[in-house]
Each structure stands twice: as structure tokens, then as C-alpha cells.
Design an enzyme around this catalytic site. Structure first.
Site, PDB file in Angstrom:
ATOM      1  N   PRO A  29       0.837  -1.203   0.000  1.00  0.00           N
ATOM      2  CA  PRO A  29       0.000   0.000   0.000  1.00  0.00           C
ATOM      3  C   PRO A  29       0.874   1.256   0.000  1.00  0.00           C
ATOM      4  O   PRO A  29       1.536   1.562   0.972  1.00  0.00           O
ATOM      5  CB  PRO A  29      -0.819  -0.108   1.293  1.00  0.00           C
ATOM      6  CG  PRO A  29      -0.682  -1.504   1.737  1.00  0.00           C
ATOM      7  CD  PRO A  29       0.659  -1.955   1.235  1.00  0.00           C
ATOM      8  N   GLU A  30       0.886   1.945  -1.118  1.00  0.00           N
ATOM      9  CA  GLU A  30       1.546   3.245  -1.223  1.00  0.00           C
ATOM     10  C   GLU A  30       0.435   4.280  -1.363  1.00  0.00           C
ATOM     11  O   GLU A  30      -0.737   3.945  -1.200  1.00  0.00           O
ATOM     12  CB  GLU A  30       2.518   3.246  -2.413  1.00  0.00           C
ATOM     13  CG  GLU A  30       3.545   2.109  -2.331  1.00  0.00           C
ATOM     14  CD  GLU A  30       4.525   2.060  -3.485  1.00  0.00           C
ATOM     15  OE1 GLU A  30       4.809   3.112  -4.068  1.00  0.00           O
ATOM     16  OE2 GLU A  30       5.015   0.969  -3.804  1.00  0.00           O
ATOM     17  N   HIS A  88      -6.012 -13.615  10.813  1.00  0.00           N
ATOM     18  CA  HIS A  88      -5.319 -12.387  10.432  1.00  0.00           C
ATOM     19  C   HIS A  88      -6.148 -11.132  10.714  1.00  0.00           C
ATOM     20  O   HIS A  88      -5.754 -10.033  10.332  1.00  0.00           O
ATOM     21  CB  HIS A  88      -4.940 -12.431   8.957  1.00  0.00           C
ATOM     22  CG  HIS A  88      -3.996 -13.554   8.625  1.00  0.00           C
ATOM     23  ND1 HIS A  88      -2.772 -13.694   9.247  1.00  0.00           N
ATOM     24  CD2 HIS A  88      -4.102 -14.584   7.759  1.00  0.00           C
ATOM     25  CE1 HIS A  88      -2.162 -14.774   8.759  1.00  0.00           C
ATOM     26  NE2 HIS A  88      -2.950 -15.331   7.865  1.00  0.00           N
ATOM     27  N   ARG A 118       0.893  -9.770   8.292  1.00  0.00           N
ATOM     28  CA  ARG A 118       2.210  -9.670   8.934  1.00  0.00           C
ATOM     29  C   ARG A 118       2.223  -8.751  10.154  1.00  0.00           C
ATOM     30  O   ARG A 118       3.296  -8.539  10.740  1.00  0.00           O
ATOM     31  CB  ARG A 118       3.243  -9.236   7.891  1.00  0.00           C
ATOM     32  CG  ARG A 118       3.462 -10.360   6.886  1.00  0.00           C
ATOM     33  CD  ARG A 118       4.250  -9.908   5.690  1.00  0.00           C
ATOM     34  NE  ARG A 118       5.632  -9.647   6.038  1.00  0.00           N
ATOM     35  CZ  ARG A 118       6.542  -9.276   5.136  1.00  0.00           C
ATOM     36  NH1 ARG A 118       6.200  -9.131   3.885  1.00  0.00           N
ATOM     37  NH2 ARG A 118       7.763  -9.075   5.500  1.00  0.00           N
TER      38      ARG A 118
END
Length: 284
Positions: A2-3, A102, A120
Site C-alpha cells: 500500500p503506497e 489475520h 504480517r
DNA sequence: ACCTCGACCTGGGCGC
DNA sequence: TGCGCCCAGGTCGAGG
């Protein structure tokens, strides 16, 4: 991952589907994701959703949430009494429930729940008082942000002339230009014909101007396409961004350059996998 | 000032 | 089938 474009698309998805009712309850399954007290949001209406560089901001009546998705963060919405199905999630496996191993937190509204998933666990949610947001250390140090009024050629030029660092490293530095990550830096450098290792201050003025121009172009084209989904990134409604197929160099190691046909190279620059055409992007 | 490395994490993909 | 290893990359902090 994600930018800026991906966070912008998430923001737009949340604005569109924003619940108009107060928060009924909150849940936290993974403490380390949340800084501050998520339960404070109870009873508050989500008034606005905004973005600064790669940060997403949820504006509630009395508190703000500052979110960073880092690499694998996903913000998803689901209606509790409706069958839930995300056809694509991380690694394209279908997900039939919004809460799995998650999923780290949930914010429940009447008829709609917002969940945060992050394979993560690098992402962070900070629950802040209203006055804490404006001077938040993560936001105040951000450099000029493309697609805003602050992004102006004299400022960009000044920042680039000040440093002799490799241009790839400089563009990844959020305190110089904010919002770019590994993908869009590679794309912008290719579009401007600049080698990733080119020392910033030595860039010829015409190429520097070109770089200044192609950065917002690369970003807005990505937003148009719903962002770049490599593996994990999805929209709040579970759909994927389609910009991967438009990328000119990122992820194209060995494939022919669209300009000259030479195979795209991949090397480590600034500790990142860096894609470029050794013919079109030469050191000057 | 700048660079490099490790930490934070997990899962995919590889070689054996 | 499975083990060990490396890789993916945003950000921060330590150390050179």
C-alpha cells in the site's frame, strides 16, 4: 505495497460506504496493533475519512484514528447479517468470514462492521485525541506530498539539489517526498529515464523537471486503476486493484522494456528490489 | 549527513 | 511430504 494510490483508493471506499450511525462496539484481538484505547470510539459517529501520504485517518467526533497499513494491512467492511465472501484476499485465497487469524480488530456500527486484517501485523492503529493529530510526529515530518498543493517545482528542485544520495533512496525517504514506495519510485524513475543510483543533486535540470511531472502522473494513473494489487492489497469491498498490468518496470524482471526491448533488470538499491532498464536509464 | 543492517511478521517458493 | 532457507517491503532505531 500500500503506497499513496492504494491508501487513496481505500479512503474513497470508506468515504463511499461510511456508516452514518455511532459506533456500537469495538473488538481488539491483537493488542500490539492498537495504540491507545479503541473502546473510546464507542458512541461516536465517523464524521470523515482522510489521507496523508500513506496514512489513513478516521475522524470521529472526539477522537481520530491514525492508521498505517504498512505492507499487508487490509481495511474491509462487512454487513453482519449478510453472507460474507471476499473472492480475493492475500495470495488470492477466498475468505468466507471477515474474522480469521489475520483479523486484529473490529469496529461495529449498526448494520455494518469495519475490520482490520494484516497478515504480517506490521500495520498500526493509533487512537488519538483531536488535538494530537495535527502535531503528530509521524505527520509533521512528512515531505511534500504529490497530488496536493504543497507539491511544487521550486520545493521539489530544492530538495533534490540538497542531496547527493541515490535518487531511489531519496524518493523512498518520506521526509523528502511523501507517499511513494518501492513500486512507484521504480515507475517514476523509468518514466523520467533516470538510473536509480543517479546522485540526486547531479540530475540534469530537464530530467529533474520530468521526474517532478511523472510522479503525480504515475500515482494518479494507479488511483484510476484502483491501485496495484500484487498479493494482499484489496479495496474495502474486497475487490482488487488492476494497476499491476499497467506497470512499466516493477515486477517485470527479464521482460522486454516497452521502449527499447532490452530485458528489465532487477538489482538491490537502497535495500529494495529495484527494477529498471539499463539502456533507457543510464547514469549521467 | 548518509549508509547499512536488524527488527518487526507471515506465507510462498525454492532446493534438497 | 517436509524441512530449512530466502524473499517480499514500510518504518524505525542502532551503529559505523
Amino acid at each position: 505495497m500500500p503506497e499513496l494510490p492504494e491508501v487513496e483508493v481505500v479512503k474513497r471506499g470508506l468515504v463511499q460506504l461510511r456508516p452514518q450511525t455511532p459506533v456500537l462496539s469495538t473488538q481488539v484481538w491483537t493488542d500490539k496493533i492498537v495504540q491507545g484505547n479503541l473502546a473510546l470510539l464507542q458512541g461516536q459517529v465517523l464524521e470523515q475519512v482522510s489521507r496523508r501520504a500513506k496514512y489513513l485517518i478516521l475522524h470521529f467526533e472526539k477522537n481520530d484514528c491514525l492508521l498505517h497499513l504498512r505492507m499487508t494491512g487490509q481495511v474491509i467492511l462487512s454487513q453482519p447479517n449478510t453472507h460474507f465472501s471476499l473472492p480475493f484476499t492475500y495470495y488470492q485465497k477466498p475468505l468466507e468470514t471477515p474474522v480469521d487469524k489475520h483479523t486484529h480488530l473490529g469496529v461495529h456500527f449498526e448494520g455494518l462492521s469495519l475490520y482490520y486484517r494484516d497478515m504480517r501485523k506490521f500495520g498500526r492503529w493509533e487512537v488519538l485525541d483531536k488535538k494530537e493529530l495535527e502535531n503528530h510526529p509521524s505527520l509533521v515530518k512528512l515531505g511534500i506530498e504529490p497530488l496536493t498543493e504543497a507539491y511544487q517545482w521550486p520545493l521539489f528542485k530544492r530538495a533534490l539539489l540538497k542531496s547527493r544520495r541515490a535518487i531511489k533512496a531519496l524518493l523512498l525517504d518520506q521526509t523528502v517526498v511523501s507517499g511513494l514506495g518501492n513500486i512507484y519510485v521504480d515507475e517514476a524513475l523509468f518514466r523520467s529515464g533516470l538510473h536509480p543510483l543517479q546522485s540526486s543533486a547531479t540530475i540534469p535540470m530537464a530530467k529533474m523537471k520530468r521526474l517532478f511531472e511523472v510522479i503525480p502522473m504515475a500515482l494518479s494513473e494507479a488511483i484510476e486503476a484502483g491501485g496495484t494489487t500484487l498479493k494482499d492489497y484489496i479495496h474495502p469491498d474486497g475487490t482488487r486493484g488492476s494497476h499491476k498490468e499497467n506497470l512499466l518496470v516493477y515486477g517485470r524482471k527479464g521482460a522486454p522494456c516497452y521502449t527499447c526491448g532490452h530485458p528489465i533488470e532487477k538489482r538491490v538499491v537502497a535495500q529494495r528490489g529495484t527494477h529498471f532498464c539499463a539502456v533507457c536509464q543510464v547514469l549521467i
